[in-house]
Structure formats: structure tokens, C-alpha cells
Design a protein around this motif. Structure first.
Motif, PDB file in Angstrom:
ATOM      1  N   ASP A  10       0.880  -1.167   0.000  1.00 40.86           N
ATOM      2  CA  ASP A  10       0.000   0.000   0.000  1.00 40.86           C
ATOM      3  C   ASP A  10       0.918   1.218   0.000  1.00 40.86           C
ATOM      4  O   ASP A  10       1.364   1.674   1.054  1.00 40.86           O
ATOM      5  CB  ASP A  10      -0.897  -0.038   1.237  1.00 40.86           C
ATOM      6  N   ILE A  92      -4.349  -5.849  -0.320  1.00 43.37           N
ATOM      7  CA  ILE A  92      -4.878  -7.042   0.349  1.00 43.37           C
ATOM      8  C   ILE A  92      -5.486  -7.998  -0.668  1.00 43.37           C
ATOM      9  O   ILE A  92      -5.288  -9.219  -0.611  1.00 43.37           O
ATOM     10  CB  ILE A  92      -5.924  -6.645   1.412  1.00 43.37           C
ATOM     11  N   VAL A 102       2.140 -11.572   0.422  1.00 45.77           N
ATOM     12  CA  VAL A 102       1.892 -10.784   1.621  1.00 45.77           C
ATOM     13  C   VAL A 102       1.532  -9.366   1.200  1.00 45.77           C
ATOM     14  O   VAL A 102       2.027  -8.867   0.179  1.00 45.77           O
ATOM     15  CB  VAL A 102       3.123 -10.778   2.554  1.00 45.77           C
ATOM     16  N   ALA A 103       0.649  -8.718   1.961  1.00 50.43           N
ATOM     17  CA  ALA A 103       0.335  -7.300   1.784  1.00 50.43           C
ATOM     18  C   ALA A 103       0.882  -6.540   2.982  1.00 50.43           C
ATOM     19  O   ALA A 103       0.746  -6.988   4.125  1.00 50.43           O
ATOM     20  CB  ALA A 103      -1.174  -7.090   1.668  1.00 50.43           C
ATOM     21  N   SER A 105       1.093  -2.603   4.802  1.00 50.43           N
ATOM     22  CA  SER A 105       0.568  -1.242   4.830  1.00 50.43           C
ATOM     23  C   SER A 105       0.991  -0.554   6.117  1.00 50.43           C
ATOM     24  O   SER A 105       1.027  -1.173   7.181  1.00 50.43           O
ATOM     25  CB  SER A 105      -0.958  -1.250   4.729  1.00 50.43           C
ATOM     26  N   LEU A 112      -7.302  -1.310   8.207  1.00 50.13           N
ATOM     27  CA  LEU A 112      -6.572  -2.465   7.695  1.00 50.13           C
ATOM     28  C   LEU A 112      -7.148  -3.764   8.249  1.00 50.13           C
ATOM     29  O   LEU A 112      -7.338  -4.737   7.507  1.00 50.13           O
ATOM     30  CB  LEU A 112      -5.085  -2.355   8.052  1.00 50.13           C
ATOM     31  N   ALA A 116      -8.920  -6.374   5.774  1.00 52.28           N
ATOM     32  CA  ALA A 116      -8.286  -7.689   5.674  1.00 52.28           C
ATOM     33  C   ALA A 116      -9.254  -8.791   6.079  1.00 52.28           C
ATOM     34  O   ALA A 116      -9.341  -9.838   5.430  1.00 52.28           O
ATOM     35  CB  ALA A 116      -7.032  -7.730   6.544  1.00 52.28           C
ATOM     36  N   VAL A 300      -0.960 -10.464   6.149  1.00 46.69           N
ATOM     37  CA  VAL A 300      -1.006  -9.003   6.082  1.00 46.69           C
ATOM     38  C   VAL A 300      -0.117  -8.471   7.196  1.00 46.69           C
ATOM     39  O   VAL A 300      -0.219  -8.913   8.344  1.00 46.69           O
ATOM     40  CB  VAL A 300      -2.446  -8.475   6.248  1.00 46.69           C
ATOM     41  N   LYS A 302       1.262  -5.017   9.266  1.00 43.57           N
ATOM     42  CA  LYS A 302       0.998  -3.623   9.603  1.00 43.57           C
ATOM     43  C   LYS A 302       2.279  -2.954  10.067  1.00 43.57           C
ATOM     44  O   LYS A 302       2.904  -3.382  11.030  1.00 43.57           O
ATOM     45  CB  LYS A 302      -0.056  -3.545  10.712  1.00 43.57           C
TER      46      LYS A 302
END
Length: 353
Positions: A10, A92, A102-103, A105, A112, A116, A300, A302
């Protein structure tokens, strides 16, 4: 030759957007040259940054969107406005479609988690996601969760956190049977909320082969490295995280002030400069940046919203490791080993109630 790790970013997330995301990813790319990137966000801003990093440019594909989730948007508002069009959602969704492993952000945490959960759905037997992070301790690193994805949790939820945290510790630390402790106000069995005491009974009754439950751990035990995995619900976990980060910054300021107070202390600092640099590096919250959302049918990560490029690079490093060593498969295996760990939790709960 191993398959490349593809990471969805992102690029507009966080306080600084592409001006931190792209340089940070470029730093990680130097450490992991077998990485490819999908970059979601404003093409003009992204390409302006990519022009400064030729290797990053060659390893990236840009997908344009002019919709970005604001750092202070409510999760419900972000989900309505940014679903299917925002840079956060598209990153995502790339994981859901199998286009990325993998995402990552640095954007709005609540948004998020909501996106997600809505996009990827939960793993079978898991009710809610949890934020798990690497926590530097006196004896190495530990996994601590939940750090604020959701608030509260019953005994079964805490048990699920223990299983997922153990999978993460096993993958990242190479441990066959990580030790697990429940964060509590004391180590005595009668202390703490009923949910924590019930979770302790469950973990003892289950006697899972993939983790070694050692009992309750007090707050100071996190920094001591009392267990490889520390489990708590999101409210107390987030408070513990913010308190630790604030304490690290406070100590750094104290040291800086003490070293500059007198000529003798400044001279002493010159002789001990390497030792102080090592201490500063150990206490730097940026080097532990990047929490993974566990419990989803996809990975995901963070990042802190206000991190710099070096800090964001550590979040990308963490995402790379989780894909390369197949964290999601490991979690699924642990949840389903010998039937189902969480089904065992239900049986055990009935036995001890």
C-alpha cells in the motif's frame, strides 16, 4: 533457483506515503534480492520515487489508484469508501487472488483490520484476527500478541492466539516447541480475570505437542524474555506495546542528556560510543517494526504509520520471511494437527468446567 517472493505494498499508507514506502522497500530489496513488488497508489507519486531507485524500479509493477484510506478514517467509513478501489484494499486483494504472498501497509490500523478480515476471511476455527509482533528481550526475541487488532477475548480466543503465536515463533525463530506464557497481573493461579485463568486450564489440559505452556507471565517478564510467545488480549497488549516504546524513547533521551551534561561525560561518551550505539540500536522501536495480522486466510503486515524508511524496511523484511518460510501453512498445520487444536480446546474446556 527458488521462486521469487512477491510483496504487495500500500504505497499511500502511513503518515508519509510513497516517500517512505518506496525507499524502505528499496532497502529491503538490497537485503532480499529475490523480491518482487506490486505497488498500489498514485502512479505519479510512486514513479517519482522509483526513479531514484533503479533496482527497485526494475523489481516493481505499479497499479494506479487515486483512492487512499485516511489515517483517521473510521474503519466502517474506510470500508465503505475504499472497498475495491483504495490502495490498501487492492494490496490485500492481491494476496486473496494469489498475485502476492503478503500485503504490507503503514495505514490506518482499524481500516486495515476491517478490510483484511472482509477480503481474506478468517481461518477455520478462528473468530478474530490478532496483531503479533517481534519483541526484543534480554535473552533474544519473543512473539507478543494481540497488540490491538481487537479488544477482549474469551479463553478459547486466547488459546487460539497461543497456537498461532507458536506457529509464528516456530517459523521465525526455528523452534520446534516454543514456550508460551499468558500475560497476567501475577504468576499465582488464582490471579487475573476469569478468561485468563480458564485459558491457562485449557492449555494445561490440551498439552499440545507444538507448544510448551509455562504459566502466567507478569509485565516485566516480557522484557526479560520469560517465554518465546506472550499471549494477551488486544487492550492490554496495545498498552504494553505503547508503554515499552515510550520507555525506550525516554531512556534514550535520558542517556543523550546525561552524555552532554559535562565535559567529562562528553569525553566518556567518545570512549564508549560503540557501546552506546549498540544500546541505541537494541532499543530502537523501528527495528521491531511490523506486526502481522494472524488468523486470516492470507498474510497481512501492519507497519507503524510514522516510521521512517529504515523502519518500513524492517516491516518488509518480516513480510518476506513469513512468505519464504510459509507461515500460513505452518499455522494451518498447527490448528489442524491431531484433528483440530481448537476442537481439542472445546473438549478440554468441557472437561475442566
Amino acid at each position: 533457483m527458488p521462486q521469487k517472493v512477491r510483496i504487495a505494498l500500500d504505497a499511500m499508507g502511513g503518515d508519509f506515503g510513497a516517500s517512505v514506502v518506496i525507499p524502505g522497500a528499496a532497502i529491503s530489496l538490497r537485503r532480499h534480492p529475490d523480491t518482487e513488488f506490486l505497488l498500489f497508489g498514485d502512479r505519479a507519486q510512486i514513479e517519482a520515487q522509483l526513479a531514484r531507485y533503479p533496482a527497485m524500479q526494475a523489481a516493481s509493477r505499479v497499479v494506479h489508484t487515486d483512492v487512499a484510506v485516511g489515517m483517521h478514517e473510521k474503519p466502517s467509513q474506510a470500508l465503505r469508501r475504499g472497498r475495491k478501489t483504495s490502495s490498501m484494499w487492492l494490496a490485500i486483494d492481491a494476496v486473496k487472488k494469489g498475485e502476492a504472498g503478503v500485503a504490507i501497509s503503514a495505514g490506518n490500523t482499524g481500516a486495515l483490520v476491517a478490510m483484511a478480515r472482509f477480503c481474506l476471511r478468517m481461518l477455520p476455527g478462528i473468530d478474530r484476527p490478532a496483531l503479533a509482533a517481534i519483541w526484543p528481550t534480554m535473552r533474544g526475541d519473543s512473539v507478543v500478541l494481540d497488540l490491538g487488532a481487537t479488544i477482549g477475548g474469551d479463553a478459547r480466543h486466547l488459546t487460539a492466539l497461543a497456537v498461532m503465536g507458536s506457529a509464528m515463533a516456530s517459523v521465525l525463530f526455528g523452534l520446534e516447541r516454543p514456550t508460551v506464557g499468558l500475560l497476567n497481573i501475577g504468576v499465582e493461579e488464582m490471579k487475573g480475570h476469569e478468561e485468563i485463568r480458564e485459558a491457562a486450564e485449557l492449555l494445561r489440559a490440551m498439552n499440545l505437542p507444538q507448544l510448551d505452556y509455562i504459566g502466567f507471565v507478569e509485565g516485566d517478564g516480557i522484557g526479560r524474555g520469560a517465554a518465546d510467545v506472550i499471549v494477551t488480549e488486544g487492550f492490554s497488549g496495545n498498552i504494553a506495546l505503547k508503554a515499552a516504546e515510550g520507555t525506550a524513547r525516554q531512556l534514550a533521551e535520558y542517556l543523550r542528556g546525561a552524555m552532554a551534561r559535562t565535559l567529562r561525560s562528553r569525553i566518556g561518551y567518545l570512549f564508549a560510543k560503540k557501546a552506546f550505539q549498540a544500546l541505541r540500536d537494541k532499543m530502537d522501536p523501528g527495528k521491531s517494526n511490523g506486526s502481522v495480522l494472524l488468523g486470516l486466510n492470507g498474510i497481512v503486515v501492519k507497519s507503524h504509520g510514522g516510521t521512517d524508511a529504515e523502519g518500513f524496511a524492517y516491516a518488509v523484511d518480516g513480510g518476506y520471511e513469513m512468505v519464504r518460510y510459509d507461515l500460513l501453512t505452518k499455522i494451518n498445520q498447527m490448528l489442524n494437527r491431531d484433528g483440530s487444536a481448537l476442537a481439542s480446546a472445546q473438549t478440554a474446556q468441557e472437561a475442566v468446567s
